[in-house]
Structures are given as C-alpha cells and as structure tokens.
Scaffold this active site. Structure first.
Site, PDB file in Angstrom:
ATOM      1  N   CYS A   1       0.951  11.759  -1.136  1.00 57.39           N
ATOM      2  CA  CYS A   1      -0.111  10.779  -1.418  1.00 57.39           C
ATOM      3  C   CYS A   1      -1.370  10.983  -0.580  1.00 57.39           C
ATOM      4  CB  CYS A   1       0.427   9.356  -1.212  1.00 57.39           C
ATOM      5  SG  CYS A   1       1.336   9.117   0.313  1.00 57.39           S
TER       6      CYS A   1
ATOM      7  N   HIS B   1      -4.590   4.418   0.666  1.00 56.94           N
ATOM      8  CA  HIS B   1      -4.766   5.302   1.815  1.00 56.94           C
ATOM      9  C   HIS B   1      -6.254   5.581   2.011  1.00 56.94           C
ATOM     10  CE1 HIS B   1      -0.572   5.698   2.117  1.00 56.94           C
ATOM     11  NE2 HIS B   1      -0.401   6.973   1.897  1.00 56.94           N
TER      12      HIS B   1
END
Lengths: 348, 348, 348, 348
Positions: free
Chosen positions: A146, A239
């Site tokens: 990710c 993120h």
C-alpha cells in the site's frame, strides 16, 4: 465472470466485498476463509468492520474452505496473509484460477506481474512466461504494498518525462494497513510509531520492479534509488507520504504539476469500472492532501498530491496520499483484474 | 536572580512556570501578559493547561503589564508571539534586562545568539557586539524553533566529527507547538496536516546559523544544506523527525551511535539545573523513540534518537524526538539563561 | 517485607513495579509471569509499556514461574487474568502468602475483603474467617474493578452522612483498562464503544458489598441500587463517570461538596506511603475533572470530582475521574497491602 | 422552490449545501454569510471542511449579505449563531421568507414550532398563530439542539405507547457540534471534557416542548422529567447518548425494541427526499451503535439504537447515536422544510 474472495473475513476482504457489490464485470460467487470460519455463515464468521452494515445478501452465505476444489470462480481475489498465500495461491493458479493477489508472497517473482494498471500494464506479458515456467492453467498477478502504490503512481508521469535519480520518502501510515487487530490502541493513542516491520524493505524495491522494463524474460531495473522511513500515525485510513525527488532531466515545478495533473493511462482509456477518472489529483491548497478529507477522492481510487514545491537540495518535494485499503489493496487488485479481463483476455 | 515571564498565560508561559518552580538560580518575581490579562490575578487571567493544578502561590499574584518599568527582574523569559516580541524585547533589553526569548523575531539577527547551550555556547560572545551595536544595557538571547532543536542537537556530534553535506527532514509535529488554540480538533482528528505556516523556512536556515562559526562580528555559515517537510499529527506533545543524512567523512552506523550516545557538552560539565545528564539518548529498540513514551525523558530536556541505520542513497537515517514545549521552547530558554548566568556572568 | 508480582509483564504488572520502586515498607524480590515468560530475563520477557524506560535494576532479573514454591516473598501482588487467578491465588494463600489481588475471581466471596482502605477497612476482619474457613496460612484480599473504585470512593462520605437510595452511572473508560492489547486502534479511533464485557455486572454489585456491614460472618448489603452503562473512549488512562444520585436524607449541593472535600479516612490517618493526602479532590471549575489533566492528581491515587450540581429528578449529579491502572488497579492493591501491614499485623 | 443558506461558510452551512445538491424540491439560489465574507466568491470566503471538494458550481458564486432585500429565495436555511439569528431571522420572516432554522434563538417561543417531523408535525399549526401574532408574511420553524434530536426521536414511539416518567441521559458528543473552531485539539486530545456550555439546559426542556400538546394557542407540556449530563469526546461526528428510562405503563424489553424498530411517521409516509426509510434503526449486536460505523446510516438521517436492556432501577436503558450535523442540524432543517412544503402548503 465469477469471482471469489480468499480471506473474506478481514478488513481487506471486506473492502473487496464493497468493491465488488454491483460490479459490472464480476459476480461474487464465493467467500472463503480460514478453517476457523469455514462452514459458518458469513455473519457468524465475520464481524463487519466497515461503515454501515454487512450486505444483507451475504449474511447467510456459507464461508468456504480455501481450497481450489471447493471454490466456484474464474478469478479469486486474495486478501490472505503472505505466509498462507505462499502455498495457497500457487494451488489456485495451478487449478486454472486467475489469482489477483494483495499478498506480498509473489510480488518479487520475476514471472509475476507486480501491477499498477496505470503504470506497467505491459508487465501482464509476464503471465505468459509464468504459465509456461510453472505449467499452470491459471496465474498470479499481484498489486504492490500500500505504501508503494501512492508515490509510485504519482511519480509515473515524472519518471516517463524527466527520469528519476533519487527519491526519499517518509510515510505516515494509517492504522488499517496493519489489519483490524494490528495496532493496539494503547500503542498509538497520542503517539507515533516510527517502525513498521518489513515495510521499508518492500517499498525500496517494489517501485524498481514496477518501473522496470520487461524484455520478455527479465525485468531490467531502472537505475534510480529510493530511501524510505515508515511511521504509523493515529489515522484510520489513508497513507500520507512526504517525498523528496531528484530527476534526471531538468524540470520546473509547473512541469511537475502539469505532468501529474494531466496523467491518464490505460485504465482511463478503457474506462474500467474501478478506474479513477483522474488518477493523480493535484491540489493547489497549501495544506492538502489530508487523509480525512482526500482519502475517498474518486471512491478511494485516486491518489491526491499537494505541496509540489522546490527542494533546496534535489529538484522538488511534495506530499501524496491514497486510501491504503482501497487504492493500496482491495481496489488495486480489482483494477488489476479489470484490466486483465478487458485488455488481455488472451492471457486468461 | 529575579526572573519574570512575558506572556505568562499561554502554554509556553505555563511551561516556564513549571520549569522555574523551586529553581536553584532563579526566583520568579513577576508574571506579565497582554493588556487583556494585566491587572487581574493570575488565576482569573489564565486557564491552567498543564497536568494538575496551577501552583497555589501564583493564583492570586497580579498579572503585570508587559512594560519594562513595571517589571522587577534581572532576566525576563519571553513567550510572546513574534509580532509582539519584535517591539517589546528590545525595549526590555534597552532597560537592562536579559531577555531569554522563545520568539522568532530576533533569531536571525547577526548579533543575537540563536543558542542551544550544548551546541554553540561560544555564540554568547555575540552579546558583546549586540550591546555595543545597539547601545543596550541588557541583551536578547534566543532559542531556536522547536523543530530545529531536536535534529540540530542530535546532529551536533555528527557535524563535529564527520561534517555534514545534506540533511532531509520530515517532521511529525505535536499540537502544542501551535499554541493551545492553534489547531482546531476538527482539523486534526483522524487526520494529518502536511503544512505548518513558516516552519520549513525557519528550520532550513536556523541550523546553519547555529552550526556557524562566529568570528567576532559575523557568523560564517557551514556549507551543508537542509530540506524540510513539516507535518502536524494528532499528538499532544513531542515532535518526531525522520532524518536522512549525508556526511563529509565516511562513518559507520556504529560510529554515529557512539558519537551521539557519548555526547556531553558545556551544560553537562557545568551541571546546570535544567541540563539533561544525557542530552542525546540513543535507543536500540526497533520502534523507538515514540512521543508518548519518550518525550519526558530527562524531564523533557533530552532528545531521544532511534532507528539509526544505513541509508541506501546517503549515509545514514534515523528518527529523533523531543518535547517541543520543554526542550523546544520554555526549557530551551531556561537552559540558555542558566548557561549565561553560570558561565558568562561577564556578559550580564 | 518481601513482595513479588504475579503477572509482572502486563500493564498492571508494570504499574505495580512503578508503585513499588523505593517503597518504604516493601522490597520487590520476585517478578513472576506465565510460562511463556518464565526463565527469561525481564527485559526479554516484557516490553515496557509505561513512560520512559524499564527500571535498570530489573532488566536482567529472571522472571519466575507462578508457583508458590519458587517465589520468595511475604506478599504477592496479583495482576493475573481472573481465569488464572482463580486457581493460583488460593495456592499462594494456602502456602502462607498474603495475596493482594487485582483479579476479579474472589471479589464476591463472602470471606474475602473487597477493599478500598478509605471505605471499608473493617472488612479486613473477613481475613480471620477466611483463614479458618479455608485452612490457609495466608489470605487473599482484593480491590474492586477500576470503574467501581472511582464512584464508590467518592460516594463514601455521602453514604455515611446522607445514605443512598439510587445511583445511575455512565462510564467513559480508558483504553488501558482492557490491557495493552485489549482494544484494537481500528475499533476506537474516531469512535466510542458502548459496551465492555462483564463490566456493568461487576460495578452494580461490588459497591454493595463494599458498603455492606460485616457482622463477623456475613455482609449485610445496603438497600440502595445502582444502574450502570459502560462505554470505552479514546483515552489512554483515566476513567470518567457521570453519576446521578438519590440520597436518603435531604442534602444541599454545598453539603455534598463539603463532605467530599473534607473526607479523610484510615489511610490518611496512618499516613500510608501510597495514600493520597486528599482522597477526593473537589474541583470548582466548570469543566473538570478531565482525564489528561487530573488522572495523575496525588500520583494517581486521588479521585477527582467536579460539576456537583442539582439533579432535576434525583438529588444531585456530578462527574468523577480516577486513574484506572493506579487508583483502580495496582495502586489499589498496594494501598490494601499497606493498610494490612500497618494497621492489622495481627492478620498476617 | 428557491432556497438560500444563511451562514453558508461554516460547518453546518456546508452540510446544508451537501443536503441541497440535486434536491428534488429545492434549488439553491443564494449563499449568504457575515460581512467578512459577503462580496467574495464562495471559494475565497470559505474553506471547505467536508470530505472531498467544494462543489464546482459554487466556487465562483458571490456570497451575499444576510439581508432579506438581497436574497432571492422562498425558503432560507439558517445556520447562524443564535445571537445573530435573534435579529436576522425575524427580519426574514417579516419579509415573507420561510426561515428553517438550526439556531436556538426561537426554539422556546410558544408560537414557533420546534419540529422533528417524525415526532410533532402537528406543531406546524403554530405557524398560523405566529403569523397572526407577529404580523409576518413568512415564518420561522426550528429544529432542536443536536443532542435533543437523537434521544427524542428514539423515545417517540415509547412515549406514544407507554408514556414516560423520567429519563436520565449522559451524552458523549462529537467535536463538530461545537463548530469547526469550537474545540481546540489540545483541549480534547487523549481527553474527555465533562461540560458543554448551555447544552444541558437546552436538552432538559426541548424534549418537553416537542412532546407537548399544542391546543391552538399553547403547548401543554408532558409531565415527565429529564436529567442530562453532557460530555465532549474525541470523535469527529456522531453524538452518543446513554439513556435510562422509566415509563408510565409496564413494558418489556421486547416491547421497546418492537415499537422502536417498527416506528414510521409522516416523513416516511410522504416519502420525503431526506426522510430515512427507517428512522430508528435497532441493532442487536452487543457493541453497537458506534459513531464511526453508524453515523452515516440512512445518509446520516436515521438514529441508531442498541443495547436496549433491563434497568435495575427504572424500566430500561439503551444507547442512541445520530449524526449531529446532519440529523441533528442541517438535515433536520431540510426535513422540516420538506414536510412543510409537501404537507402544509397552506402555511407558506
């Protein structure tokens, strides 16, 4: 096409369910999970972690064993832990399934595409080699970690137009990246944790494979380098990454903004169901992107970029954000499957 | 010596109070604040923001105007906003006060020390020039921005032993750095903000002045460069910084750990009341430093360093943490005053 | 006296260590933990969860098995999970140890004191019965559930002076109450959880036993009732409780404030090392108590009360806060042991 | 019908914009805000606080003054602070506008409906009296305080079927309820604040007016009582309430669940655009409702109820949650306007 989810009870598994509800290409036929859950109804096996309620029609569906013999599907989406995926995914590929995997087990294998459909769709050619090499009817295609996805996707148009020499990355990663039980609240409340096991190692190498050139048998890696420092922050999803970049060719800040903002690629051309219209959203506000405000841009499938500015040492620096369990996990795998089905039917 | 606090009602003002309670050198004689508070008792003027209760003996003390004529002290600690400090601090210095300031107004002035007592105590010589230049009886000494202190202090032994070529810094800064009302909870809850106004500009230049050589009239700046990316995270206190470093001389990771861990300087030699015994605490645990666990190390006056490791592009990378309103603000000013009083009485 | 900790590696175990460092009555001789940890050094067995560092002198101490034969102590403090405590604590009591337990296993036993030393020290008489009944050389004394302690201690002077008819309690409980791994961050970030397993049942009955009259063989329960609603909030330490109270006798708000603020009891008279000088701190500020600001009042051993005001239906309502792993757990057990040692040597 | 928003730049103002995008009844013609914003484009006047981006078509719209002469609309939605609303709302009503207000200024006026369309739509009759009394062409209709809405709506079917005797309520309220700048992050991080100015007073009386009987001139208040304790917790959106209830008639837990779950009212019958299909969602899971998971149920317009259980003192207790700036503010006003337009055209 029929699709199933392996590891359907966890957080990424549930994101797969969300992505696949009403999907125009795919019909969700089977939910599979570990032996602890198999045999139960989904509602007894899984606690629903996402907003709202477990989809009504899945509540009473029986959770299947993770066994290629028991699964009725053409494609399986794998949200398995990598130690389990290691054995299970080849078993499925051997039995003719397309395995679209979010696990890290085969990301580095030279005959397995590590795919971001906007970045390296030509790596799907690896599937041919893979089938030959391994004698499989099916195949494995993977999406990156990710943390890798966000900055790699945002740097694609920069790499193409100006080349890359070095990239420094500090991540501030969301809690969901560690799985529902991954980070105890006592560890992160009023805190930052400057360490995520195995993460920096993955990030530093995955981008090189993705930007590498596949010559039919090997991937020729590009010659730039990446250095990463990964941190966990108290954010549910999304993120954030502070990135410092040195390019090969000279570039202005306006150039960088332009190539990012105008970037379109194969998924956009094919108008794939999960493809964001604008894969890289460039914000001009001085304080964006922000996880809570920008993670769901384009239903979680765009990355959002901001603060593109001069770097006093290198060429430019900026911040990029993406939804880690959508663009960075379940959505990534689904988009991989969509591009395969729509553009490379020959490989299935 | 008698000391007063200018800006005594805010969060940094309260940290000054905390640092000065029972101080062996200093007696807190006056609390001063803006006209909104002046004339009231301290308990009516200020809401106590720190743990526990407002010190009993201060509750009924009258808050004074910020006026050199009204203040009975030898040293004033300034927690004023920089636009106010700009006019007020010279007025106090002119009247013979030592102004130990946390404000940014005079940090860049060539005749004002920008002091970290462990790093550049010899810059106190600037005070002589300052008094001459400006015809003041008193003087201004400043401490750096809270973000500057942490990595600058930790890099001091590296700079001395191996030299520095370039430094990349991504900060994850605590809420208290913006003052009590600085960050609305709706802005930061479940979020990260990748922007702090004016911060990156300060950080990039302050370290250069601090590491500069004062030749009696000017500061010769060192020739390395710094690039900073500042972020706000949902943490009460404690600034975290991910740092990537290139040195001039070759160095091993063990070298870096050793020079940091063994570092002592003038405040430690003088055994100053606010000096940490170990200014740079080096942790070997893979997931430290962490704000909640490490910010109060050595009563908030040490910086804590961890994850010192190889950098694939430069020489090494690491994480540093310090308490932003203690080591990065009130404690910094108090330590400045202590070193002045103990080592350079000639300047007062 | 020699003391040991059973369950020394968990969060409450570590709070015991903190409470016992430099203790004037007790010398910490042994740390014991489950077989997973036994035999290792403490630093290898335990991750230190509290601020700062594991005490230096404990790092290399060997963790012992939880076995009365292997433990060298007069008193053992038990931070064991209740299913383990159930078998282990009697084994220790039988072998002559005083077991000062934070576990719930024996709280409801009619011959085991459920003790808050400020509230029901006379229940220590149960120890005689216990020893006779069970033929033990040692004994078990317990402290209440962390949620029980806060409102029970604050209601003691009200109960004594005005009697109680009914109490409604809504708790907002800290994360540490569930143990370090108890609440996943994904469960509580930007959230409240309106359920804590088994908690309401404990709270509703424990206060009755504590306020009951021990007649030498049985506890005569008081005739008031309690209704509780327990919630988990995103706070590291400090349980908050909104309380609505109906008394037997008429009382004014000023009466309630006065009896609470002036309350002193046996631990204060004996000046026990862990006793707060003021067990119930009454705040007049309109927005206190608050967990972050008040949990460490009196080193975590006081409860802090505020917002005492008229109730439109009952008699008064208020908010109470206490540190759940200190006053509500480790500190509670230590204070229990202190009162036993100082006031009731005859029982040991 | 043309609608405008007064106070369009704040958080509730933005929720109005969100609710009105593509609305089948209403066309958003004007945005109005204080003189600081008036005359600017909306994008210059307002920072967008909600997820994603400010709607494209509003970015360049001029923000109008809050002046009935300058506003082109039939209905104005008021998100004004109550001190401003006090003067402004009558001015608009006088000029013939329907004012659907979220402000508290006129909630207690005997001729102004304090409306929850599922609860007391017959109170719209007050508008006739209001127009007569005040000689206005337009009118003011208000919605309750955000904390009032949640438990009042959930208690409506209980009140109708079993009557109410007493209600104790402890709220755990979201940050957005105080407005974007209302709660500093330093106040609430790792904390709970047991006080919200003016809130308890509003909550205790508003429910009585809402459940009162309007006899054509006065509201006959019901004879039950409410006692409230309000707390702020670190949650972006979604007010949680622990409620303890005594009814007049006997009722079983199953009765309560049934009347709540089956509750439908006028907005559902009229199938109003903003009406939730199920106004009270009853959850059986032991740990629901939760703000992050349930606040957006039915696009934020349902309240979600859980933990309905026996109360040892009264009759039952439960937890209710609703989205405070949607169901408790902007959505409440919009639904009020919808019911007026669809069911009571005679009043406009």
């Amino acid at each position: 096409m029929k699709v199933a989810i392996l590891g359907a009870t966890g957080m990424v598994g549930q994101r797969f369910i969300e992505m696949l509800e009403g999907h125009p290409f795919f019909e969700l036929t089977d939910l599979a999970a570990s032996s602890r859950s198999a045999g139960k109804t989904y509602k007894d096996a899984a606690k629903w972690y996402l907003e709202g309620e477990m989809p009504e029609e899945l509540k009473d569906r029986e959770v299947k064993e993770i066994d290629p013999k028991k699964i009725d599907a053409d494609i399986v989406f794998s949200a398995l832990p990598s130690d389990v995926a290691k054995d299970v995914e080849p078993a499925f590929a051997k039995e003719g399934f397309v395995v679209a995997s979010n696990a890290s087990s085969y990301r580095e294998a030279p005959d397995v595409p590590l795919l971001i459909p906007e970045v390296n769709p030509e790596h799907l050619d690896m599937v041919k080699v893979q089938k030959e090499n391994r004698g499989w009817d099916g195949c494995i295609i993977t999406n990156p970690n990710c943390t890798t996805v966000m900055f790699t996707l945002s740097l694609k148009p920069v790499f193409d137009r100006f080349g890359l020499k070095s990239v420094f990355l500090t991540s501030m990663q969301a809690l969901s990246g560690a799985g529902y039980d991954g980070v105890p609240s006592m560890a992160i409340q009023d805190n930052v944790i400057p360490f995520i096991r195995g993460e920096e190692e993955k990030v530093d190498v995955e981008i090189l494979k993705i930007f590498g050139e596949f010559n039919g048998s090997d991937v020729i890696l590009p010659d730039f380098k990446v250095s990463t420092s990964c941190n966990r922050v108290a954010v549910t999803d999304g993120h954030m990454e502070s990135v410092f970049v040195k390019t090969k060719e000279e570039c202005s800040i306006e150039d960088i903004k332009a190539v990012m903002a105008n970037f379109k690629a194969l998924p956009q051309e094919l108008d794939l169901p999960s493809a964001p219209k604008t894969p890289i959203i460039v914000k001009e506000e001085e304080d964006r992107p922000q996880p809570r405000l920008d993670r769901m841009n384009e239903r979680g499938m765009a990355v959002t970029v901001g603060r593109i500015r001069e770097d006093p040492i290198l060429d430019f620096k900026y911040t990029v954000l993406g939804h880690n369990t959508i663009r960075g996990a379940a959505g990534a795998s689904v988009l991989n499957a969509e591009v395969l089905v729509k553009a490379r039917k020959d490989l299935i």
